[in-house]
Enzyme design. Structure first.
Site, PDB file in Angstrom:
ATOM      1  N   ARG A  55       0.894  -1.437  -0.255  1.00  0.00           N
ATOM      2  CA  ARG A  55      -0.227   0.060   0.126  1.00  0.00           C
ATOM      3  C   ARG A  55       0.509   1.493  -0.063  1.00  0.00           C
ATOM      4  NH1 ARG A  55      -2.980   2.768   4.788  1.00  0.00           N
ATOM      5  NH2 ARG A  55      -4.443   4.592   2.802  1.00  0.00           N
TER       6      ARG A  55
ATOM      7  N   HIS B  12      -3.183  11.547   0.902  1.00  0.00           N
ATOM      8  CA  HIS B  12      -2.025  10.687   2.266  1.00  0.00           C
ATOM      9  C   HIS B  12      -1.237  12.058   2.891  1.00  0.00           C
ATOM     10  CE1 HIS B  12      -1.260   7.413   5.034  1.00  0.00           C
ATOM     11  NE2 HIS B  12      -0.639   8.239   5.774  1.00  0.00           N
TER      12      HIS B  12
ATOM     13  N   GLU C 125      -7.267   8.633   6.225  1.00  0.00           N
ATOM     14  CA  GLU C 125      -8.415   8.723   7.319  1.00  0.00           C
ATOM     15  C   GLU C 125      -8.314  10.447   7.225  1.00  0.00           C
ATOM     16  OE1 GLU C 125      -4.813   8.342  10.157  1.00  0.00           O
ATOM     17  OE2 GLU C 125      -4.738   6.511   9.766  1.00  0.00           O
TER      18      GLU C 125
ATOM     19  N   ASN D 215      -7.692   1.224   9.325  1.00  0.00           N
ATOM     20  CA  ASN D 215      -6.121   1.609  10.295  1.00  0.00           C
ATOM     21  C   ASN D 215      -6.464   2.020  11.785  1.00  0.00           C
ATOM     22  OD1 ASN D 215      -5.349   2.266   7.894  1.00  0.00           O
ATOM     23  ND2 ASN D 215      -5.150   4.428   7.818  1.00  0.00           N
TER      24      ASN D 215
ATOM     25  N   TYR E  86      -4.662   0.860  15.671  1.00  0.00           N
ATOM     26  CA  TYR E  86      -3.676   0.985  16.666  1.00  0.00           C
ATOM     27  C   TYR E  86      -3.967   0.397  17.552  1.00  0.00           C
ATOM     28  CZ  TYR E  86      -1.019   2.841  12.335  1.00  0.00           C
ATOM     29  OH  TYR E  86      -0.663   2.711  11.070  1.00  0.00           O
TER      30      TYR E  86
ATOM     31  N   GLU F 288      -3.369  -0.314   7.795  1.00  0.00           N
ATOM     32  CA  GLU F 288      -2.297   0.093   8.598  1.00  0.00           C
ATOM     33  C   GLU F 288      -2.615  -0.391   9.866  1.00  0.00           C
ATOM     34  OE1 GLU F 288      -1.378   4.156   9.082  1.00  0.00           O
ATOM     35  OE2 GLU F 288      -2.203   4.479   6.966  1.00  0.00           O
TER      36      GLU F 288
END
Length: 452
Positions: free
Chosen positions: A79, A123, A168, A298, A300, A358
């Protein structure tokens, strides 16, 4: 659960991600224009180590070697993002052929190595020329983005496995326009919500343009998601969880997948919401909510929260969890949160292909005797892949796991103080050293897969 390759079908993709400004460097070469991040990094004083992305990982010059590195690590997906100012130096108008050629060569090399290209169109590196005209606070930027999407898709077409319009949009709007930690460095809730709306509208305007140039690529968007949990059993805390989820997750999931903003948050935001007529808002939402093929996520960390009325809306405060393990970003390592978000999204939103776009950990990595020993990241990958495998077993449609990041890189406001990479980068020499985690993931990927 401890995952094995046989928990995933043969066509499931594994790989890693990067983004243009974080790895490419060469910001003054081959006709690239400036982005708002070039300006922010050089002039804002907000970068932890006062660094910039001028050189970063020099991926622009080392792309062939980096693709070969992916192949050696067993990756079947990569990606990457396309730098808008490298392709359209002024944001629209004249195309820079050398910029397009770079991504054309990248896609060809990936395909030659059996690596599926996952292209992200935005991005965060908005061309500075557009930023100077108002950037995401101006509706016209949405149309400029759709034009950019067409330029890229016209060249790359069906050779790309997946196009994501945005990475995002929550982070772009909130961290850049409300918290001031990212470009453009503003701190205004009204502007943040307007920027968020325009980002979503840009996504919607780009969808039909992308579809006009591809028949096989999956088209969608990538969102960062974060589950919230109550720190206690108080009713006010439960309401705080709902508000936090609404601001972080539902404000983007709902318009994209359900065609409306979450009513509770819209009402609570009051005069800060975009000032559109009911007819104009309805028209925009129809554009935003056009069907997509895939949704990248994504993930985290999680948030454990309490109600805190003295804080700005949504009036929540995250509280530490006793005994929790954290990365150097200060983020709790909590793989159960990934499982919870996957199950929740599959339950609450229309059925569509999901993929992990991600997922990774920043740690204190050093090279010793030519190797990087990072057992915490190995455990991180194993536990989060286990969460993905469990979600698949429970019926969540998942097609890929893409780790963040292939390389240590410029981590936005943190500069080069954080190392997320599967591969260590010595920034002085640009030597790449695969960490133990990269080798573990290679061995995992190359195990015998499931039959179907």
């Amino acid at each position: 659960m401890t995952p094995t390759r046989s928990d995933f079908p043969r066509d499931f993709h594994f790989g890693a991600a990067t983004s243009a400004y974080q790895v490419e460097g060469a910001v003054y070469e081959d006709g690239r224009g400036a982005s708002m991040w070039d300006s922010f990094a050089h002039h804002s004083g907000c970068i932890a180590d006062a660094s910039t992305g001028d050189v970063a990982c020099d991926h622009y010059h080392r792309m062939e070697d980096d693709v070969a590195l992916m192949q050696r690590l067993g990756h079947t997906a990569y990606r990457f993002s396309v730098a808008w100012p490298r392709v359209l130096p002024q944001g629209r108008g004249e195309v820079n052929p050398r910029g397009l050629d770079f991504y054309d060569r990248l896609v060809d090399l990936l395909l030659e190595q059996g690596i599926a290209p996952y292209a992200t169109l935005y991005h965060w590196d908005l061309p500075l020329a557009l930023h100077d005209q108002g950037g995401w606070l101006q509706r016209d930027t949405c149309h400029a983005f759709a034009e950019f999407a067409g330029v890229v898709a016209r060249r790359l077409g069906d050779r790309v496995h997946s196009y994501a319009t945005l990475n995002e949009p929550r982070c772009s709007a909130t961290v850049g326009y409300l918290e001031g930690r990212h470009a453009p460095g503003l701190m205004d809730r009204r502007k943040a919500l307007l920027a968020a709306h325009h980002l979503l509208l840009a996504h919607g305007l780009a969808l039909p343009v992308l579809r006009s140039f591809t028949t096989t690529a999956k088209i969608g968007v990538v969102l960062d998601v974060k589950p919230y949990y109550p720190a206690d059993k108080l009713a006010a805390t439960a309401q705080a969880v709902r508000r936090a989820d609404g601001v972080f997750n539902r404000w983007f999931l709902d318009p994209l997948l359900l065609g409306h903003y979450p009513q509770d948050i819209w009402e609570a935001e009051g005069a800060c919401v975009p000032q559109l007529s009911a007819t104009a808002l309805e028209h925009d939402l129809r554009t935003i909510a056009q069907p997509i093929d895939s949704l990248g996520l994504n993930y985290y960390t999680r948030g454990v929260v309490v109600h805190e009325p003295t804080r700005p809306f949504p009036h929540v405060r995250e509280v530490p969890v006793e005994g929790a393990q954290h990365t150097t970003m200060g983020w709790e390592i909590y793989p159960q949160g990934l499982y919870d978000m996957l199950v929740r999204i599959a339950r609450d939103y229309p059925a569509l292909d999901l993929f992990i776009a991600e997922n990774g950990a920043a740690l204190r990595d050093t090279v010793a005797n030519g190797a990087v020993h990072d057992p915490v990241r190995v455990q991180y990958l194993q536990s989060h892949l286990g969460a993905v495998a469990r979600a698949r077993q429970d019926g969540v449609p998942l097609s890929a796991y893409i780790a963040w990041s292939l390389l240590d890189n410029f981590e936005w406001g943190k500069g080069y103080t954080q190392r997320f990479g599967l591969c260590h980068v010595d920034y002085a020499t640009q030597v790449r050293t695969p960490k133990a985690s990269a080798l573990w993931l290679r061995d995992f990927i190359t195990q015998q897969p499931a039959a179907a």
